[in-house]
Design a protein around this motif. Sequence first.
Motif, short mmCIF file in Angstrom:
data_model
loop_
_atom_site.label_atom_id
_atom_site.label_comp_id
_atom_site.label_asym_id
_atom_site.label_seq_id
_atom_site.Cartn_x
_atom_site.Cartn_y
_atom_site.Cartn_z
N ALA A 1 0.83 -1.21 0.00
CA ALA A 1 0.00 0.00 0.00
C ALA A 1 0.86 1.25 0.00
O ALA A 1 0.58 2.22 -0.74
CB ALA A 1 -0.92 -0.01 1.22
N GLY B 1 1.19 3.06 -3.52
CA GLY B 1 0.48 4.33 -3.50
C GLY B 1 1.37 5.50 -3.83
O GLY B 1 0.95 6.46 -4.48
N MET C 1 -13.54 -1.29 -4.04
CA MET C 1 -12.67 -0.38 -3.29
C MET C 1 -11.54 0.15 -4.16
O MET C 1 -11.18 1.34 -4.07
CB MET C 1 -12.12 -1.11 -2.07
N ARG D 1 -12.87 2.87 -6.44
CA ARG D 1 -13.27 4.11 -5.78
C ARG D 1 -12.13 4.82 -5.07
O ARG D 1 -12.10 6.06 -5.01
CB ARG D 1 -14.39 3.83 -4.78
N LEU D 2 -11.18 4.06 -4.51
CA LEU D 2 -10.16 4.66 -3.65
C LEU D 2 -8.74 4.56 -4.19
O LEU D 2 -7.83 5.14 -3.61
CB LEU D 2 -10.21 4.00 -2.26
N GLY E 1 -5.65 3.36 -1.06
CA GLY E 1 -6.91 3.40 -0.32
C GLY E 1 -7.56 2.04 -0.19
O GLY E 1 -8.25 1.75 0.79
N ALA E 2 -7.34 1.17 -1.18
CA ALA E 2 -7.93 -0.17 -1.14
C ALA E 2 -7.13 -1.10 -0.25
O ALA E 2 -7.70 -1.99 0.40
CB ALA E 2 -8.02 -0.75 -2.55
N TRP F 1 -4.85 -0.30 2.39
CA TRP F 1 -4.64 0.01 3.80
C TRP F 1 -5.69 -0.62 4.72
O TRP F 1 -5.33 -1.11 5.80
CB TRP F 1 -4.59 1.53 4.02
#
Length: 231
Positions: A91, A95, A174, A177-178, A182-183, A185
């Motif tokens: 993540a 990210g 997820m 959307r994130l 975000g998916a 974590w």
Amino acid sequence: MALAVVLSAAAGYLDAVGYVYLGGFFVSFMSGNTTELASSLAHGDAGAVGLAGTLLGMFFAGVVLGAILARLGDGRTTVLAVTALLVGLTALLGGLSGSTVPVALLLPTAMGVVNATFLNDGETSIGLTYMTGALVKAGQRLVDAFHGGPRTLWARHLSLWAALLVGGIVGAVMLHRLGLGGALWPIAGLLAMLTVIVAADRRRRGVFGVRARRSRREIVVHRPGPRRTDR
């Protein structure tokens, strides 16, 4: 069984995230990656061959690592802690960089490691990231239930498959959307929380650090004695 269902849902979540993010390659379903590897080799697609081969190699490395971790300290807790760490690193690095490299390297390693959660005598008693076997067992145990066997054992196997399915749906949503960080974590946090819960429960039951062993039944073969003839 509850832990196995939750971890299967987490595996489905992560596999769906990896599948979408890598464009059709898996981080836990190695049969699918093997098919992709074979097809790519046949068509001379070097990029796909490299990615599929990387995923297979890292998953295998994760399995080896998990088998080692299961023998360190309280094996189950150690395996879960390292799995949470690997997902968290994915993540963080994925990210920040936006690259597929952390996903291709770290997520399959995490999925290989987590399969050592239920490692007894060197063998996995409950598979968490592959469900073909669970479906086979569910079907077989369903037939057993109609012939005097356990009535609900088939449902336990089927629940693992259902958990993987539901987790995959949530993971894909997820990610859409994130984004990757975000998916991932929330799952890293869930795995960390499970580590703490499992460690506390095993300490409470006095089995922390105790390596589980499968029960073995000795099979004795009796040789037939001399046949008696009634006169």
